[in-house]
Design a protein around this motif. Structure first.
Motif, PDB file in Angstrom:
ATOM      1  N   ILE A 295       0.842  -1.188   0.000  1.00 35.45           N
ATOM      2  CA  ILE A 295       0.000   0.000   0.000  1.00 35.45           C
ATOM      3  C   ILE A 295       0.880   1.242   0.000  1.00 35.45           C
ATOM      4  N   GLY A 296       0.281   2.374  -0.360  1.00 36.92           N
ATOM      5  CA  GLY A 296       0.957   3.656  -0.257  1.00 36.92           C
ATOM      6  C   GLY A 296       0.784   4.203   1.146  1.00 36.92           C
ATOM      7  N   LEU A 297       1.411   5.339   1.408  1.00 39.26           N
ATOM      8  CA  LEU A 297       1.313   5.935   2.744  1.00 39.26           C
ATOM      9  C   LEU A 297      -0.094   6.370   3.098  1.00 39.26           C
ATOM     10  N   ASP A 298      -0.927   6.572   2.082  1.00 38.75           N
ATOM     11  CA  ASP A 298      -2.312   6.969   2.351  1.00 38.75           C
ATOM     12  C   ASP A 298      -3.204   5.775   2.690  1.00 38.75           C
ATOM     13  N   GLY A 299      -2.643   4.570   2.648  1.00 37.58           N
ATOM     14  CA  GLY A 299      -3.402   3.371   2.983  1.00 37.58           C
ATOM     15  C   GLY A 299      -4.119   2.726   1.814  1.00 37.58           C
ATOM     16  N   SER A 300      -4.080   3.347   0.655  1.00 37.27           N
ATOM     17  CA  SER A 300      -4.714   2.742  -0.521  1.00 37.27           C
ATOM     18  C   SER A 300      -3.729   1.793  -1.206  1.00 37.27           C
ATOM     19  N   PRO A 301      -4.233   0.849  -2.009  1.00 38.36           N
ATOM     20  CA  PRO A 301      -3.331  -0.085  -2.694  1.00 38.36           C
ATOM     21  C   PRO A 301      -2.237   0.659  -3.456  1.00 38.36           C
ATOM     22  N   HIS A 302      -1.028   0.122  -3.424  1.00 39.84           N
ATOM     23  CA  HIS A 302       0.106   0.754  -4.095  1.00 39.84           C
ATOM     24  C   HIS A 302      -0.195   0.888  -5.590  1.00 39.84           C
ATOM     25  N   PRO A 303       0.082   2.050  -6.181  1.00 37.10           N
ATOM     26  CA  PRO A 303      -0.273   2.268  -7.592  1.00 37.10           C
ATOM     27  C   PRO A 303       0.467   1.366  -8.571  1.00 37.10           C
ATOM     28  N   VAL A 304       1.630   0.840  -8.211  1.00 38.84           N
ATOM     29  CA  VAL A 304       2.399  -0.015  -9.114  1.00 38.84           C
ATOM     30  C   VAL A 304       2.461  -1.450  -8.616  1.00 38.84           C
ATOM     31  N   LEU A 305       2.613  -1.629  -7.337  1.00 34.72           N
ATOM     32  CA  LEU A 305       2.880  -2.951  -6.768  1.00 34.72           C
ATOM     33  C   LEU A 305       1.667  -3.626  -6.139  1.00 34.72           C
ATOM     34  N   ASP A 306       0.480  -3.217  -6.517  1.00 40.20           N
ATOM     35  CA  ASP A 306      -0.734  -3.817  -5.960  1.00 40.20           C
ATOM     36  C   ASP A 306      -0.940  -5.203  -6.559  1.00 40.20           C
ATOM     37  N   ALA A 307      -0.515  -6.212  -5.814  1.00 39.44           N
ATOM     38  CA  ALA A 307      -0.643  -7.611  -6.239  1.00 39.44           C
ATOM     39  C   ALA A 307      -0.633  -8.462  -4.975  1.00 39.44           C
ATOM     40  N   PRO A 308      -1.170  -9.669  -5.045  1.00 30.99           N
ATOM     41  CA  PRO A 308      -1.105 -10.546  -3.870  1.00 30.99           C
ATOM     42  C   PRO A 308       0.302 -11.140  -3.724  1.00 30.99           C
TER      43      PRO A 308
END
Length: 94
Positions: free
Chosen positions: A34-47
């Motif tokens: 996740i990013g610092l804002d708590g939302s899924p990381h914009p590039v690395l969002d994967a299981p």
């Protein structure tokens, strides 16, 4: 380097920082970045199958493609999916 919420003691005794449900999820579960804002990381969002795999992916990205970004944009956190189906933050990179 990384601030863990869990300790080597029984995590549920760690002043309420980690619930039993989250502790059980840490033993074998799915992780995501996740990013610092708590939302899924914009590039690395994967299981990711382990905490170590998620950390490796983040570190590799930060040392490569992420170098072009500011420190704030490179920062990340890791969440684990609990058996309850909720995401719980495990750590943030410092």
């Amino acid at each position: 380097m990384l601030a863990y919420l869990a300790s080597r003691r029984r995590p549920w005794e760690n002043i309420g920082q980690l619930s039993m449900c989250t502790y059980m999820a840490l033993k074998s579960s799915i992780y995501r970045l996740i990013g610092l804002d708590g939302s899924p990381h914009p590039v690395l969002d994967a299981p990711y199958e382990s905490l170590e795999a998620a950390m490796r992916a983040a570190q590799n990205w930060c040392e490569g493609q992420g170098l072009r970004l500011s420190t704030g944009e490179r920062a990340y956190g890791i969440e684990v999916m609990t058996h309850c189906g909720e995401w719980r933050t495990v750590l943030y990179a410092q």
